[in-house]
Structures are given as C-alpha cells and as structure tokens.
Design a protein around this motif. Structure first.
Motif, mmCIF file in Angstrom:
data_model
loop_
_atom_site.group_PDB
_atom_site.id
_atom_site.type_symbol
_atom_site.label_atom_id
_atom_site.label_comp_id
_atom_site.label_asym_id
_atom_site.label_seq_id
_atom_site.Cartn_x
_atom_site.Cartn_y
_atom_site.Cartn_z
ATOM 1 N N ASN A 106 0.851 -1.190 0.086
ATOM 2 C CA ASN A 106 0.143 0.029 0.019
ATOM 3 C C ASN A 106 0.870 1.214 0.069
ATOM 4 N N GLY A 107 1.954 1.033 0.775
ATOM 5 C CA GLY A 107 2.870 2.433 0.909
ATOM 6 C C GLY A 107 3.250 2.951 -0.402
ATOM 7 N N CYS A 108 3.855 1.675 -1.338
ATOM 8 C CA CYS A 108 4.413 1.948 -2.706
ATOM 9 C C CYS A 108 3.261 2.612 -3.519
ATOM 10 N N ALA A 109 1.939 2.164 -3.508
ATOM 11 C CA ALA A 109 1.104 2.784 -4.326
ATOM 12 C C ALA A 109 0.440 3.752 -3.710
ATOM 13 N N MET A 110 0.673 4.363 -2.367
ATOM 14 C CA MET A 110 0.277 5.378 -1.691
ATOM 15 C C MET A 110 0.772 6.847 -2.478
ATOM 16 N N MET A 111 2.052 6.868 -2.976
ATOM 17 C CA MET A 111 2.538 8.161 -3.273
ATOM 18 C C MET A 111 1.993 8.503 -4.976
ATOM 19 N N HIS A 112 1.807 7.370 -5.429
ATOM 20 C CA HIS A 112 1.192 7.396 -6.889
ATOM 21 C C HIS A 112 -0.228 8.115 -6.720
ATOM 22 N N GLY A 113 -0.736 7.379 -5.621
ATOM 23 C CA GLY A 113 -2.130 7.523 -5.354
ATOM 24 C C GLY A 113 -2.504 9.084 -4.962
ATOM 25 N N SER A 114 -1.491 9.489 -4.193
ATOM 26 C CA SER A 114 -1.354 10.872 -3.908
ATOM 27 C C SER A 114 -1.430 12.063 -4.923
ATOM 28 N N LEU A 115 -0.568 11.501 -6.045
ATOM 29 C CA LEU A 115 -0.679 12.387 -7.142
ATOM 30 C C LEU A 115 -2.060 12.253 -7.986
ATOM 31 N N ASP A 116 -2.578 11.110 -7.836
ATOM 32 C CA ASP A 116 -4.055 10.908 -8.273
ATOM 33 C C ASP A 116 -5.134 11.834 -7.570
ATOM 34 N N GLN A 117 -4.898 11.624 -6.307
ATOM 35 C CA GLN A 117 -5.798 12.324 -5.457
ATOM 36 C C GLN A 117 -5.571 13.845 -5.541
ATOM 37 N N ALA A 176 -6.268 21.856 -1.314
ATOM 38 C CA ALA A 176 -6.089 20.469 -0.719
ATOM 39 C C ALA A 176 -5.159 19.710 -1.855
ATOM 40 N N ALA A 177 -5.258 20.145 -3.068
ATOM 41 C CA ALA A 177 -4.061 19.720 -4.028
ATOM 42 C C ALA A 177 -2.734 20.041 -3.841
ATOM 43 N N VAL A 178 -2.551 21.379 -3.121
ATOM 44 C CA VAL A 178 -1.183 21.664 -2.642
ATOM 45 C C VAL A 178 -0.743 21.074 -1.621
ATOM 46 N N GLN A 179 -1.486 20.938 -0.533
ATOM 47 C CA GLN A 179 -1.263 20.162 0.686
ATOM 48 C C GLN A 179 -0.627 18.659 0.366
ATOM 49 N N THR A 180 -1.614 18.031 -0.509
ATOM 50 C CA THR A 180 -1.192 16.748 -0.782
ATOM 51 C C THR A 180 0.166 16.639 -1.563
ATOM 52 N N LEU A 181 0.480 17.426 -2.587
ATOM 53 C CA LEU A 181 1.621 17.760 -3.407
ATOM 54 C C LEU A 181 3.077 17.691 -2.462
ATOM 55 N N ASP A 182 2.532 18.911 -1.437
ATOM 56 C CA ASP A 182 3.339 18.937 -0.481
ATOM 57 C C ASP A 182 4.176 17.689 0.117
ATOM 58 N N ASN A 183 3.275 16.934 0.601
ATOM 59 C CA ASN A 183 3.597 15.793 1.018
ATOM 60 C C ASN A 183 4.506 14.733 0.222
ATOM 61 N N VAL A 184 4.193 14.854 -1.084
ATOM 62 C CA VAL A 184 4.804 13.987 -1.929
ATOM 63 C C VAL A 184 6.019 14.462 -2.201
ATOM 64 N N ILE A 185 6.177 16.039 -2.347
ATOM 65 C CA ILE A 185 7.515 16.433 -2.375
ATOM 66 C C ILE A 185 8.357 16.139 -1.364
ATOM 67 N N GLY A 186 7.937 16.087 -0.160
ATOM 68 C CA GLY A 186 8.662 16.082 1.360
ATOM 69 C C GLY A 186 8.935 14.709 1.269
ATOM 70 N N SER A 187 8.765 13.721 0.695
ATOM 71 C CA SER A 187 8.755 12.173 0.956
ATOM 72 C C SER A 187 9.811 11.748 0.227
ATOM 73 N N ASP A 188 10.072 10.507 0.484
ATOM 74 C CA ASP A 188 11.341 9.858 -0.357
ATOM 75 C C ASP A 188 11.057 9.310 -1.696
ATOM 76 N N GLU A 189 10.045 9.839 -2.428
ATOM 77 C CA GLU A 189 9.658 9.494 -3.822
ATOM 78 C C GLU A 189 10.770 9.631 -4.710
ATOM 79 N N SER A 190 10.725 8.956 -5.813
ATOM 80 C CA SER A 190 11.665 9.188 -7.163
ATOM 81 C C SER A 190 11.352 10.490 -7.630
ATOM 82 N N GLU A 191 12.752 10.765 -8.146
ATOM 83 C CA GLU A 191 12.837 12.432 -8.648
ATOM 84 C C GLU A 191 11.746 12.513 -9.751
ATOM 85 N N SER A 192 11.643 11.538 -10.554
ATOM 86 C CA SER A 192 10.429 11.488 -11.533
ATOM 87 C C SER A 192 9.094 12.122 -11.069
#
Length: 166
Positions: free
Chosen positions: A31-42, A54-70
């Motif tokens: 679920n964790g792996c799919a959650m960040m991609h899910g966050s972009l979709d959200q 809400a979109a900005v806040q969700t994207l702030d979380n993605v940007i602050g995470s350990d996600e890939s550069e892409s």
C-alpha cells in the motif's frame, strides 16, 4: 496419555497470528508504494474539483517524501498548476522552474532514469510542456518576481536534489 490436540490447537493459533501479522505487514508495504502514486492521483482529483488548497497540501507531502525524482518532478508541475489556479503566480513560476530543471536532468540521463510506474514524460515535459506553461505565466508575474522565483527554485533544487548539476 498425552493430549496433542491442545498443543496442536495452540501452535495453529500462534501460527495463524504470526501469519496474519506477516500478511498485514506485506499489505502495508504494498500500500505504501501505491500510496504516493495515489497521492498524485488524489491531488489531480482535488484540482478537477477546484479544491486547489487540498491539492497543494497533498503535493507538499509527495515533494517532502522519499519518492523518486520523476514523481517529485511531476508533483512540482502539478503543484505549479494548482498555485496558478489559486493566482499565486510566483509560487507557480518557482515550482515550474524546479520541475523543468528536474525533468530536463532526468531526460538527459536517459529513459532508464525515469520512473517506469509514473506517467510523467520527462522528454515532453522538458522540451514542450513546462516551457509552454512558464511562458503562459510570464504576463502574470513581474520581471523581478520571475528573478526571485528562479532564485527560490535554485535554492530548492540545491536543498532537495544536491546531486543535480548546477
């Protein structure tokens, strides 16, 4: 006589508890792996609903995470679009500068550098999409604002992506 039924029931219940714990951990990891991609979709869904904060806040979380550069490049571009809708043009310009720098870096590294699970096209974003979005923002931001936003973008790139060439 020895009662093996009690021992067997005890070990089966212990096994089932251990199996349940392992299953739960595996589900959480998947679920964790799919959650960040899910966050972009959200975030995109929030934008479609005109809920840009809400979109900005969700994207702030993605940007602050350990996600890939892409994924992060995609998140910066989506956040810029949300900021633009909020009429926060300087923030939008800054995020587009970061997304552009990052997508061009990934594009130059080659197709292997891009995240295979992401639908973010680094080549198109670097050469077509982001430059067009930046040009569309220019009438809404002063020259001084653009310079300041570009400097802020450079600082963000140095902080979040220190391995990127300058």
């Amino acid at each position: 006589m020895c009662n093996n039924d009690g021992i067997m029931k005890y070990s089966m219940s212990r096994l089932s508890i251990a199996a349940k714990l392992i299953l739960i951990l595996l589900l959480i990891m998947a679920n964790g792996c799919a959650m960040m991609h899910g966050s972009l979709d959200q975030a995109q869904e929030y934008s479609r609903e005109s809920n840009y904060e809400a979109a900005v806040q969700t994207l702030d979380n993605v940007i602050g995470s350990d996600e890939s550069e892409s994924v992060k490049a995609h998140a910066f571009m989506l956040r810029a679009e949300a900021y633009s809708s909020l009429k926060e043009y300087r923030s939008a310009y800054r995020d587009l500068q970061v997304a552009w720098k990052l997508s061009c870096h990934l594009y130059q590294k080659g197709p292997d550098a891009a995240d295979a699970e992401s639908d973010f096209n680094t080549a198109k974003s670097c050469t077509e999409k982001i430059p067009l979005l930046i040009d569309e923002l220019k009438p809404f931001i002063s020259d001084f604002g653009a310079i300041m936003a570009t400097q802020e973008a450079a600082a963000i790139v140095r902080k979040i992506f220190p391995e990127l060439p300058r």
